[in-house]
Structures are given as C-alpha cells and as structure tokens.
Design a protein around this motif. Structure first.
Motif: not given
Length: 169
Positions: A79-81, A85-87, A73-76
């Motif tokens: 990755t989503a965060g 943030f990049g987008v 869960g923390t990996g996902v």
C-alpha cells in the motif's frame, strides 16, 4: 447526574421502585479519569503479586504466527509503495519512459536487476498466495493445526516459485 442516579437505583434494588425521590448522599463517585483507573489496576496487581499478561516475549514463535505478521506487513508495504509511486508519478517531472531510460543507462548487472525484481515481486506473490489461503479458511477449510502448517509450507513454496518466475521475465 443521570449515571449517579442509575447507580444508586441499582444499589437500592427493589426499594428504588417504591421511593420516588432518590438520595445521592450514599452514592459512590465514579473514577474521574482513565489514567487513575489504570494506576489503581496496576497498584492492585502489584499488591497481589500478579504476573503481567502474556506478552510477545512469552510466546514461542510459530510459522502461522510469523506468516500472519508477514501478511499484514506485506499489505502495508505494498500500500505504501503503490501510494508513493502514484504521488511520485504526479509530482516528478517527466514520464515513465524517461525514468526507465535512466535506469537502463546505469548499466546495472543482471544479478542486481533480478534481485530488485525479486524484491518487488515477493510481497505481491506472498500476499496473493496467503490471501488465497485465508479465503480457504473463510470457507472453513484447512483449520486444523496440521493443515495450517501444511498450507503454510505450500504458500511459501508457491511464493518462491512464482516470484522467481516473475523476476525472470
């Protein structure tokens, strides 16, 4: 067609080596769809009064099980965060400094800022320490059940201490 020929040849055993012409009149047709196979499987299990396979409700939750799920869960989540943030950095107007000034102008209390920093640092620290634990397992270290629980408590302690340290910066 080839599958039917191979099935028939397999059922005929050695006789198929001696007969050059295959007859398909005794061949059993294959199941047409996966849905039909699943229905047949469920009907058979119901008819034989078989229980369902073990499910999440049957298992007693354990610390290693919860930590494995949390690691994924923390990996996902990270990755989503990072992706969001990049987008956002690409699409939103202004630069990082302007958004930092906006947050400073909100005059948020130190407890709220510390809590937000703790919430951002926790997944990173947990995933890092638990990843090191997994690397030790890859080396064949700490795989006995008492060691698994001991390393779990060590990971949780290190996570809380390092997260608190990072959030206080």
């Amino acid at each position: 067609m080839a599958a039917l020929l191979l099935r028939y040849a397999g059922r005929q055993g050695l006789r198929s080596q001696f007969s050059p012409v295959f007859s398909l009149r005794n061949a059993v047709p294959m199941a047409t769809t996966t849905c039909q196979r699943l229905e047949q499987f469920e009907e058979k299990n119901t008819r034989l009064n078989r229980p369902l396979s073990p499910h999440i409700k049957i298992y007693r939750w354990s610390l290693p099980m919860a930590m494995s799920i949390s690691h994924r869960g923390t990996g996902v989540a990270m990755t989503a965060g990072v992706s969001l943030f990049g987008v956002a950095a690409l699409l939103l107007p202004g630069d990082f400094a302007s958004y930092l000034d906006l947050v400073k102008s909100l005059s948020l209390g130190p407890a709220l800022i510390y809590s937000a920093k703790f919430a951002l640092a926790f997944p990173l620290m947990y995933h890092t320490w638990n990843g090191i634990r997994h690397l030790a397992w890859d080396l064949g270290k700490g795989l006995k059940i008492p060691q698994v629980y001991q390393s779990a408590y060590i990971v949780l302690t290190l996570t809380l201490l390092s997260t608190a340290g990072l959030a206080s910066l």
